[in-house]
Design a protein around this motif. Structure first.
Motif, PDB file in Angstrom:
ATOM      1  N   HIS A 140       0.824  -1.219   0.000  1.00  0.00           N
ATOM      2  CA  HIS A 140       0.000   0.000   0.000  1.00  0.00           C
ATOM      3  C   HIS A 140       0.862   1.275   0.000  1.00  0.00           C
ATOM      4  CE1 HIS A 140      -3.222  -2.869   0.698  1.00  0.00           C
ATOM      5  NE2 HIS A 140      -2.457  -3.392   1.629  1.00  0.00           N
ATOM      6  N   GLU A 151      -2.410   0.487   7.865  1.00  0.00           N
ATOM      7  CA  GLU A 151      -1.554  -0.622   7.471  1.00  0.00           C
ATOM      8  C   GLU A 151      -0.342  -0.123   6.695  1.00  0.00           C
ATOM      9  OE1 GLU A 151      -3.308  -3.535   4.817  1.00  0.00           O
ATOM     10  OE2 GLU A 151      -1.329  -4.398   4.497  1.00  0.00           O
ATOM     11  N   HIS A 191       2.812  -7.037   4.750  1.00  0.00           N
ATOM     12  CA  HIS A 191       1.457  -6.526   4.957  1.00  0.00           C
ATOM     13  C   HIS A 191       0.986  -6.750   6.389  1.00  0.00           C
ATOM     14  CE1 HIS A 191      -0.036  -5.662   0.787  1.00  0.00           C
ATOM     15  NE2 HIS A 191       1.102  -6.285   0.522  1.00  0.00           N
ATOM     16  N   GLY A 192      -0.086  -6.033   6.741  1.00  0.00           N
ATOM     17  CA  GLY A 192      -0.812  -6.299   7.973  1.00  0.00           C
ATOM     18  C   GLY A 192      -2.192  -6.801   7.588  1.00  0.00           C
TER      19      GLY A 192
HETATM   20 ZN    ZN Z   1      -2.263  -5.196   2.757  1.00  0.00          ZN
END
Ligand code: ZN
Length: 480
Positions: A312, A327, A381-382
Motif C-alpha cells: 500500500h 496498514e 502486509h498487515g
Molecule cells: Zn495489505
C-alpha cells in the motif's frame, strides 16, 4: 470402505494422477461431475470455475455426508452441523468459521440458482475430505478419510525390512508384490503397487539423489512392456518442469527389491505417504535448513538482490487498525527495519519498492523485481478481518517455486511475531503471482485485533520481526 472399492479407488486415483501429468491420457467428454468415494453425486448446480477456483455446491455434499444444513436468511449465512462440527459460512464473504475457528476462503461463497457454491478446497478443509480436480474431465473427486481399519493386513514375511536374505528356500517370483506403474508430478513420485510395502529411503550426495527401495517387489509384465525393459534391465525417465528433479531411474536392484532413484538438483527432503492399498507417494522438497546447500545468486557479482515490498502507500492506506492507525504505515516501518539490517550485510543488494509514503500500482512493484532479475521478493502486509477475534501470522506463496521459501520463512517469522500460527498458505495474490523469482507475502498480524495491533506498532516487536525475516531469507538461501 470395502477392499474392492478401495482397490478400485487406487486405480481411479492413479488414472487421475496420470491425467494430470500426461493430459493426453484419458480425455473424456468434459461433463462436469462430482464423485464422493467413487460414487457420482447429482448436483443441482453445475460445478463451475470462478477466477480459476473450482466451485462446488456445498449443500449436496454436506447432506450426502450426513450433515444438516440450515440457511439463515437474515444474515445470509449457511450453517452446516453434525459430527461435532459447526461450519458457518456467509455469502459473499471470504471468511468462514469451523467450530468458531476462522478460516479464509480462496473465493467468497456465492449463490447460483438457489445453491450455495464454495471453493473446492474449503469443502475439503471443512469436512476433512481429500479433494482432487481433474481438469480434462472437469470432475471433482472427494474422498472420505481412511480410518485405517480396512487396510489389508500384511502377510508375514512381506513388507519387512528387506534384509536378512538367505533364509534357505528360494522365494518364487509369484510371492513378490508387483510394481504396476509410476508417475511424477507436483514434485511427487507416485508408485502404484498391488499392495503397500514398507519402502526404505536413503539419501546420497555428489550428486544428490534419493533412493527408494521396495522390499519383496518385482515389476509387473505390463510395467516391463510399457517402459521397454527386459527383466533385470533398468529404465530412466527424464523429468521436466520441476527444477528440483532431473530424472527418475528404476531397476530390479536385487532379486527381491525394485529400486527407484530420484536424481535431484540439490539435497531434498522426502515425505512419504501410503494410501493403504498400494499407492506410495514420495513428495520431495528443498531441504529447509541445515542441508548445507547454498542457492547461488543470479548476479555475477555474487550478491543476492532482495526486493522488499511495503504494501500500500499514500492514498491507499490498506487496512485501518482498531486504533485508527494505517496498514501502510505499519508496512513501511516494518520494511525499513528489515532493510536497515540487511544493508549492513554486504552479501545483499536490498531494493525497496517504496522508501516513503508513496503510491505504486501492484504491477509497478512486480516490474521492479522482475526488471532487476532479483533473487527473492518479500511483500510485507498487515492483516484485517471482520471479526475482531481473528489474530495471528500468515505466510503466502502462489507459484510452486515459492513454496519452499514460504515454508522456511514462516518458521522464522513466527519466532519474530510470537503470534498465533495461522499457517503457510497458497494465495493467488498479484505481486507473488507475477514476480518471476521465489516471492512471498507476509501477513505479520491482524490490525483488526487489539492485541496484535498493539504489538505491531511496538518498536521492539518490529525489530524482532525484522531480525527473523532476515534470518528466514538467509536460511532459505543456505547462508549463515
Ligand atoms: Zn495489505
Amino acid at each position: 470402505m470395502q477392499q474392492k472399492t478401495k482397490r478400485w479407488l487406487t486405480g481411479l486415483m492413479f488414472m487421475f494422477l496420470l491425467a494430470i501429468v500426461f493430459p493426453q491420457v484419458g480425455q473424456a467428454a468434459p461433463q462436469p461431475s462430482l464423485y464422493l468415494d467413487g460414487s457420482s453425486i447429482k448436483t443441482p448446480e453445475p460445478i463451475t470455475l470462478k477466477n480459476n477456483f473450482v466451485m462446488v455446491p456445498i449443500r449436496v455434499v454436506s447432506e450426502t455426508l450426513g450433515y444438516k444444513v440450515d440457511w439463515e436468511k437474515n444474515t445470509r449465512m449457511v450453517v452446516i452441523y453434525g459430527d461435532n462440527k459447526r461450519i458457518e459460512l456467509k455469502i459473499d464473504s471470504k471468511t468462514a468459521t469451523i467450530n468458531s475457528k476462522e478460516v479464509k476462503l480462496d473465493q467468497p461463497a456465492y449463490i447460483s440458482g438457489g445453491s450455495t457454491l464454495v471453493p473446492l478446497r474449503f469443502v475439503g478443509e471443512s469436512m476433512g475430505l481429500t479433494v482432487d480436480w481433474d481438469n480434462s474431465s472437469k470432475s471433482v473427486y472427494l474422498f472420505t478419510p481412511d480410518d485405517g481399519s480396512t487396510v489389508e493386513p500384511t502377510p508375514p514375511g512381506t513388507g519387512g525390512t528387506g534384509e536378512g536374505n538367505g533364509t534357505g528356500s528360494e522365494t518364487p517370483n509369484a510371492s513378490l508384490t508387483k510394481v504396476q506403474d509410476f508417475v511424477f508430478g507436483e514434485n511427487t513420485l507416485h508408485i502404484s503397487l498391488e499392495k503397500d510395502v514398507e519402502p526404505k529411503i536413503s539419501m546420497m550426495t555428489a550428486p544428490d539423489r534419493v533412493i527408494i527401495d521396495l522390499p519383496k517387489t518385482t515389476f509387473s509384465q505390463e510395467f516391463l512392456e510399457k517402459y521397454g525393459m527386459t527383466n533385470g534391465g533398468q529404465g530412466t525417465q527424464l523429468i521436466t518442469g520441476y527444477p528440483d528433479v532431473q530424472q527418475v531411474r528404476f531397476a530390479q536392484f536385487e532379486k527381491e527389491t525394485v529400486r527407484f532413484v530420484i536424481d535431484a538438483s540439490y539435497a531434498l527432503d522426502v515425505k512419504t505417504t501410503k494410501n493403504g492399498s498400494g499407492l506410495l507417494s514420495f513428495e520431495v522438497s528443498t531441504k529447509s535448513s541445515g542441508g548445507g546447500t547454498t542457492i547461488p545468486p543470479t548476479k555475477p557479482d555474487g550478491k543476492y538482490t532482495v526486493v522488499l515490498d511495503a504494501g500500500h502507500g499514500a492514498h491507499d492506506s490498506g487496512a485501518v487498525s482498531v486504533k485508527k492507525r494505517t496498514e501502510k504505515d505499519f508496512n513501511l516501518q516494518q520494511t525499513l527495519k528489515i532493510a536497515e539490517l540487511m544493508r549492513k550485510d554486504d552479501r545483499f543488494h536490498v531494493v525497496l519498492t517504496r522508501e516513503d509514503d508513496t503510491f505504486l500500482e501492484l504491477s509497478d512493484r512486480v516490474k521492479i523485481a522482475n526488471d532487476l532479475n532479483a533473487d527473492l521478493f518479500v511483500s510485507i502486509h498487515g492483516n484485517s478481518a471482520d471479526s475482531a477475534a481473528a489474530n495471528g501470522t500468515e505466510t503466502y506463496w502462489y507459484r510452486p517455486e515459492s513454496k519452499a521459501f514460504a515454508d522456511v520463512m514462516h518458521k522464522y517469522l513466527l519466532q519474530g511475531t510470537q503470534l498465533k500460527d495461522r499457517g503457510v498458505r497458497q494465495g493467488n495474490l498479484h505481486v507473488i503471482r507475477n514476480t518471476k523469482m521465489p516471492g512471498i507475502l507476509l501477513e505479520i498480524g491482524f490490525l483488526s485485533n487489539t492485541s496484535d495491533e498493539a504489538k505491531m506498532f511496538d518498536e521492539q516487536f518490529q525489530q524482532r520481526v525484522a531480525e527473523q525475516v532476515f534470518n528466514g531469507i538467509k536460511a532459505y538461501l543456505g547462508l549463515s
